[in-house]
Scaffold this active site. Sequence first.
Site, PDB file in Angstrom:
ATOM      1  CG  LEU A 103      -1.915  -0.961   1.393  1.00  0.00           C
ATOM      2  CD1 LEU A 103      -2.895  -1.085   2.505  1.00  0.00           C
ATOM      3  CD2 LEU A 103      -2.892  -1.222   0.480  1.00  0.00           C
ATOM      4  CG  ASP A 104      -0.131   4.922  -2.013  1.00  0.00           C
ATOM      5  OD1 ASP A 104      -0.494   5.765  -1.095  1.00  0.00           O
ATOM      6  OD2 ASP A 104      -0.992   4.904  -2.880  1.00  0.00           O
ATOM      7  CE  LYS A 105       5.551   8.923   4.293  1.00  0.00           C
ATOM      8  NZ  LYS A 105       6.784  10.007   3.997  1.00  0.00           N
TER       9      LYS A 105
END
Length: 233
Positions: A103-105
Amino acid sequence: MRRLDQLLANLGYCSRREARDWVAAGRVTVRGEVTDDSGGKVVAGDVRVDGAPLDHPDGLLLLVHKPVGLVCTHEDREGANVYSLLPERWRRRHPTVTSVGRLDKDTSGLLLLTDQSALVHRLTSPKHKVPKVYRATLDRDLSPELVPLFASGQLLLAGESEPCAPATLAILAPRDAAVTLTEGRYHQVRRMFAATGTTVLTLHRSHFGPLELGELAPKSWRELPIDFFERQK
Ligand code: URA
């Protein structure tokens, strides 16, 4: 059967050299007897350290509520990572505990962590079409025309030549949507909306395959049986 010092090092207890010291100090038993042989071959279930059974000798599978702000890479230069949520010992294990996909930041929600590389491959392979559900809030009202576009298998992401696999878009409110994907390309949900001129403001994953995040608090995790996905077959 594995070497005792290697086993303790792989499970994150200590280095192999320290394992020799732990054994010499009488902290380790094998089948109830204090051992003096740090290189001896053992079965993990027979070993105790300071009287306690070994910590997850058969592997780890964790369901984590990833908060916004943490990254899924192990690289320190990328900033604080999701592994910082875990006990120190688990962070020292070999094989390393890694995320199942990323999952991206700026995305929160359901993230699986495991030290089982075969499981990572199986769950992230587009071939297996594991459905992932994301909740997105958008910067503008959504047109109903996006529903068939997402489902069409024709949506092209910037810089890519292969269109996205059919995805399900449910418009829950003018600027609130649920998207179900069966693949996991880089920043895919944000880029699918971007391809339609829409910016994702918040993104949260609520489901991964048969798993639901539910009420698990941000930064918390719960263990799953190591054979959880075997049992689903
Ligand atoms: N899509 C995104 O844009 N980001 C994620 O983290 C996951 C899917």
